[in-house]
Design a protein around this motif. Structure first.
Motif, PDB file in Angstrom:
ATOM      1  N   SER A  64     -70.107  48.414 -70.102  1.00  0.00           N
ATOM      2  CA  SER A  64     -71.215  48.486 -69.247  1.00  0.00           C
ATOM      3  C   SER A  64     -70.832  47.425 -68.183  1.00  0.00           C
ATOM      4  O   SER A  64     -71.721  47.331 -67.041  1.00  0.00           O
ATOM      5  CB  SER A  64     -72.687  47.896 -69.894  1.00  0.00           C
ATOM      6  OG  SER A  64     -72.609  46.541 -70.390  1.00  0.00           O
ATOM      7  N   ALA A  65     -70.032  46.580 -68.392  1.00  0.00           N
ATOM      8  CA  ALA A  65     -69.555  45.559 -67.212  1.00  0.00           C
ATOM      9  C   ALA A  65     -68.992  46.310 -66.130  1.00  0.00           C
ATOM     10  O   ALA A  65     -68.384  47.264 -66.037  1.00  0.00           O
ATOM     11  CB  ALA A  65     -68.479  44.571 -67.660  1.00  0.00           C
ATOM     12  N   ASP A  66     -69.182  45.901 -64.781  1.00  0.00           N
ATOM     13  CA  ASP A  66     -68.712  46.229 -63.540  1.00  0.00           C
ATOM     14  C   ASP A  66     -67.318  45.658 -63.364  1.00  0.00           C
ATOM     15  O   ASP A  66     -67.385  44.871 -62.442  1.00  0.00           O
ATOM     16  CB  ASP A  66     -69.727  45.995 -62.424  1.00  0.00           C
ATOM     17  CG  ASP A  66     -69.226  46.596 -61.188  1.00  0.00           C
ATOM     18  OD1 ASP A  66     -68.379  47.270 -61.083  1.00  0.00           O
ATOM     19  OD2 ASP A  66     -70.144  46.581 -60.120  1.00  0.00           O
ATOM     20  N   ASP A  68     -64.870  46.349 -61.461  1.00  0.00           N
ATOM     21  CA  ASP A  68     -64.619  46.131 -59.945  1.00  0.00           C
ATOM     22  C   ASP A  68     -64.946  44.755 -59.343  1.00  0.00           C
ATOM     23  O   ASP A  68     -64.557  44.514 -58.482  1.00  0.00           O
ATOM     24  CB  ASP A  68     -65.015  47.269 -59.047  1.00  0.00           C
ATOM     25  CG  ASP A  68     -64.315  48.787 -59.664  1.00  0.00           C
ATOM     26  OD1 ASP A  68     -63.131  48.617 -60.120  1.00  0.00           O
ATOM     27  OD2 ASP A  68     -64.869  49.618 -59.374  1.00  0.00           O
ATOM     28  N   HIS A  69     -66.024  44.320 -59.889  1.00  0.00           N
ATOM     29  CA  HIS A  69     -66.696  43.178 -59.251  1.00  0.00           C
ATOM     30  C   HIS A  69     -66.454  42.048 -60.094  1.00  0.00           C
ATOM     31  O   HIS A  69     -67.237  40.973 -60.016  1.00  0.00           O
ATOM     32  CB  HIS A  69     -68.176  43.462 -58.631  1.00  0.00           C
ATOM     33  CG  HIS A  69     -68.080  44.528 -57.728  1.00  0.00           C
ATOM     34  ND1 HIS A  69     -68.465  45.639 -58.091  1.00  0.00           N
ATOM     35  CD2 HIS A  69     -67.787  44.345 -56.413  1.00  0.00           C
ATOM     36  CE1 HIS A  69     -68.327  46.516 -56.757  1.00  0.00           C
ATOM     37  NE2 HIS A  69     -68.032  45.549 -55.957  1.00  0.00           N
ATOM     38  N   LEU A  70     -65.932  42.069 -61.310  1.00  0.00           N
ATOM     39  CA  LEU A  70     -66.085  41.214 -62.262  1.00  0.00           C
ATOM     40  C   LEU A  70     -65.189  39.947 -61.750  1.00  0.00           C
ATOM     41  O   LEU A  70     -63.956  40.139 -61.452  1.00  0.00           O
ATOM     42  CB  LEU A  70     -65.359  41.627 -63.678  1.00  0.00           C
ATOM     43  CG  LEU A  70     -65.407  40.686 -64.976  1.00  0.00           C
ATOM     44  CD1 LEU A  70     -66.798  40.355 -65.180  1.00  0.00           C
ATOM     45  CD2 LEU A  70     -64.501  41.487 -66.074  1.00  0.00           C
TER      46      LEU A  70
END
Length: 110
Positions: A64-66, A68-70
């Motif tokens: 569920s982590a994004d 691209d913006h981590l």
């Protein structure tokens, strides 16, 4: 030490927590941790359910982590709940699930 003890340590369960989760006495937990006497199969199955709950929780958090913006600083703010009956009530399984999720997400930076 025993393999049972190793699994208990991995899960981060205190003796009292394990006794509650597995519906046995604390004396039995101590005996299985400190001797070669193995617990019955249904106890191992209870531990496997807890391990599965931890693994699934960590996998869901990583999915569920994004990505691209981590950012690396995000890894220190991950806080997740462990679903299921066995592992959700105790801090140790939550820590184990969080550690697995953080490790999976840290691979983005490797």
């Amino acid at each position: 030490m025993s393999n049972f003890s190793d699994v208990m340590s991995y899960l981060g369960l205190a003796t009292a927590e394990a006794a509650t989760a597995l519906n046995v006495s604390e004396d039995e937990i101590v005996r299985w941790c400190s001797t070669n006497e193995a617990p019955p199969l249904h106890i191992w199955q209870g531990l496997v359910r807890m391990l599965d709950e931890i693994r699934i929780s960590a996998e869901e958090a990583a999915k569920s982590a994004d990505l691209d913006h981590l950012e690396a600083t995000d890894l220190n703010r991950i806080d997740l709940m462990v679903p299921g009956q066995a592992a959700s009530d105790f801090a140790g399984p939550k820590r184990a699930a969080t550690a697995l999720a953080v490790a999976a997400l840290a691979r983005v930076f490797v």
